[in-house]
Design a protein around this motif. Structure first.
Motif, mmCIF file in Angstrom:
data_model
loop_
_atom_site.group_PDB
_atom_site.id
_atom_site.type_symbol
_atom_site.label_atom_id
_atom_site.label_comp_id
_atom_site.label_asym_id
_atom_site.label_seq_id
_atom_site.Cartn_x
_atom_site.Cartn_y
_atom_site.Cartn_z
ATOM 1 N N PHE A 129 0.982 -1.190 -0.027
ATOM 2 C CA PHE A 129 -0.155 0.050 -0.016
ATOM 3 C C PHE A 129 0.787 1.125 0.029
ATOM 4 C CE2 PHE A 129 -2.363 -3.368 2.195
ATOM 5 C CZ PHE A 129 -3.670 -3.140 1.451
ATOM 6 N N GLY A 130 0.559 2.445 -0.792
ATOM 7 C CA GLY A 130 1.272 3.685 -0.813
ATOM 8 C C GLY A 130 0.770 4.163 0.578
ATOM 9 N N LEU A 131 1.620 4.981 1.304
ATOM 10 C CA LEU A 131 1.206 5.608 2.490
ATOM 11 C C LEU A 131 1.530 7.022 2.408
ATOM 12 C CD1 LEU A 131 3.060 2.827 4.837
ATOM 13 C CD2 LEU A 131 0.673 2.993 4.489
ATOM 14 N N SER A 132 2.127 7.530 1.534
ATOM 15 C CA SER A 132 2.560 9.001 1.258
ATOM 16 C C SER A 132 2.987 9.029 -0.113
ATOM 17 C CB SER A 132 3.399 9.738 2.251
ATOM 18 O OG SER A 132 4.606 9.018 2.182
ATOM 19 N N THR A 133 2.829 10.232 -0.885
ATOM 20 C CA THR A 133 3.453 10.547 -2.174
ATOM 21 C C THR A 133 4.359 11.568 -2.100
ATOM 22 O OG1 THR A 133 1.462 11.870 -2.840
ATOM 23 C CG2 THR A 133 1.192 9.654 -3.044
ATOM 24 N N ARG A 134 5.061 11.647 -3.099
ATOM 25 C CA ARG A 134 6.113 12.877 -3.482
ATOM 26 C C ARG A 134 5.951 13.322 -5.043
ATOM 27 N NH1 ARG A 134 10.059 9.530 -1.300
ATOM 28 N NH2 ARG A 134 9.400 9.977 0.704
ATOM 29 N N ALA A 135 5.419 14.216 -5.018
ATOM 30 C CA ALA A 135 5.199 14.767 -6.641
ATOM 31 C C ALA A 135 6.364 15.116 -7.316
ATOM 32 C CB ALA A 135 4.397 15.973 -6.741
ATOM 33 N N ARG A 136 6.959 14.796 -8.489
ATOM 34 C CA ARG A 136 7.957 15.030 -9.301
ATOM 35 C C ARG A 136 7.934 16.320 -10.100
ATOM 36 N NH1 ARG A 136 12.552 13.747 -8.438
ATOM 37 N NH2 ARG A 136 14.172 13.214 -9.796
ATOM 38 N N ALA A 267 5.908 6.355 -1.216
ATOM 39 C CA ALA A 267 6.431 5.559 -0.178
ATOM 40 C C ALA A 267 5.342 4.727 0.369
ATOM 41 C CB ALA A 267 6.953 6.537 0.954
ATOM 42 N N GLY A 268 5.549 3.407 0.529
ATOM 43 C CA GLY A 268 4.761 2.601 0.946
ATOM 44 C C GLY A 268 5.068 1.391 1.781
#
Length: 352
Positions: A129-136, A267-268
């Motif tokens: 599971f993805g837990l947080s994201t970071r945009a590129r 990040a997962g």
């Protein structure tokens, strides 16, 4: 008799945050965590979980590749219960290599959008599971570059930006994930042409990390660069005058807002294949999508929450977008499957 696991060879690049004992592995009030998250602010996250549940966290820190290598070396003897990784491609790789135990959790399935978790297995379980994201995103020199000249990823390869681009190695997981997503959007042929255009537009050979790219734009060495948002947010929130000056010098664009949206990496987390403390492991992952934990990701490490409707208090993230932006909907599994194809493209076009 207590015995500790020996640290694997240096080749696995593992730094132990707490050695696991045989008795601790079987303890009902413990989870053994292998984490690629190296953020000091996460200490509060782990501490809060223990306070709320009474479950102790034993942790081993490494990078994504080191953790995957360690799991392979340990096999069924691995004490790991939970795996935290910080790149979509590595999560996909861990799933393909059979390192994770698919689980069923209504809490996680309800909280996390389908494109930010693995595809369901035949029995309906989810491997990670993805837990947080970071945009590129793209940062640019506000004095020399027009925002409208860099508001799509495609324009990074446009001749109008020749000699302006700075970017880290094409083989770095953050870029491999971006390029894998672009392959889904453009197709392989057009993506390879795009990659060749970026090579032609480089101001210098790829080197350094994302923060180095931002600083190169601020110094005038480059006109544009690619970075994950949390690196820029750190500079924006820094108390160091020099770092704040860097952030003030550059502008930021979330590309492709008028088309498919900005690429996001995740990040997962996953339950380890041979987890001895499965119930506690699931409880920990469910805790990581709670409002408290999601706010921690946003405020503690400048990441974007995966749970929809979360209110952002992070001043840097809010300043970048007003708190919201359009992100692409490409499944992370598709991005992962494109990795080998992308690496071959990079080799052909000379993208180091």
């Amino acid at each position: 008799m207590r015995r500790t696991l020996s640290v694997l060879s240096l080749a696995l690049s593992v730094v132990t945050g707490g050695l696991f004992s045989a008795s601790a592995v079987a303890d009902d009030q413990v989870i053994n965590l292998y984490s690629a998250r190296h953020y000091p602010t996460d200490e509060a996250l782990y501490s809060d979980f223990t306070k709320a549940t009474g479950i102790k966290i034993n942790r081993v820190d490494s990078d994504d590749a080191g953790i995957i290598a360690r799991l392979k070396a340990e096999g069924s003897a691995s004490p790991a219960d939970v795996i935290l990784l910080v790149d979509a491609a590595r999560l996909w790789k861990g799933e393909v290599d059979g390192m994770f135990m698919p689980i069923k959790s209504k809490t996680l399935e309800t909280a996390i959008p389908s494109q930010l978790r693995s595809k369901p297995t035949d029995d309906g379980g989810t491997a990670w599971f993805g837990l947080s994201t970071r945009a590129r995103v793209v940062v640019f020199d506000k004095l020399k570059v027009k925002r409208e000249d860099v508001d799509t990823y495609e324009e990074l390869a446009d001749p109008k930006n020749k000699g302006k681009l700075c970017i880290r190695s094409g083989s770095h997981p953050y870029n491999l994930s971006l390029f894998g997503a672009m392959t889904e959007h453009l197709g392989p042929v057009a993506t390879e042409t795009w990659l060749k255009g970026m090579v032609d537009n480089m101001a210098r050979a790829p080197k350094g990390g994302d923060t180095d790219q931002i600083k190169a734009v601020a110094s005038g060495e480059c006109g544009i660069a690619v970075t994950n948002t949390y690196y820029l947010a750190r500079l924006m929130r820094s108390t160091n005058p020099a770092e704040k000056a860097v952030a003030e010098r550059v502008g930021v664009v979330f590309p492709n807002q008028q088309s498919w949206g900005t690429h996001v990496n995740v990040a997962g987390g996953a339950v380890a294949r041979y987890a001895k403390n499965q119930a506690n492991a699931v409880k920990f992952l469910e805790y990581l999508v709670s409002p408290e934990a999601q706010n921690h990701f946003a405020n503690g490490n400048n990441e974007w929450p995966v749970v929809k409707g979360m209110k952002l208090d992070n001043p840097a993230l809010k300043a970048m977008t007003g708190g919201n932006y359009k992100s692409e909907l490409v499944p992370i599994s598709a991005v992962g499957m494109n990795q080998i194809k992308v690496q071959q493209m990079l080799d052909r076009v000379g993208f180091k």
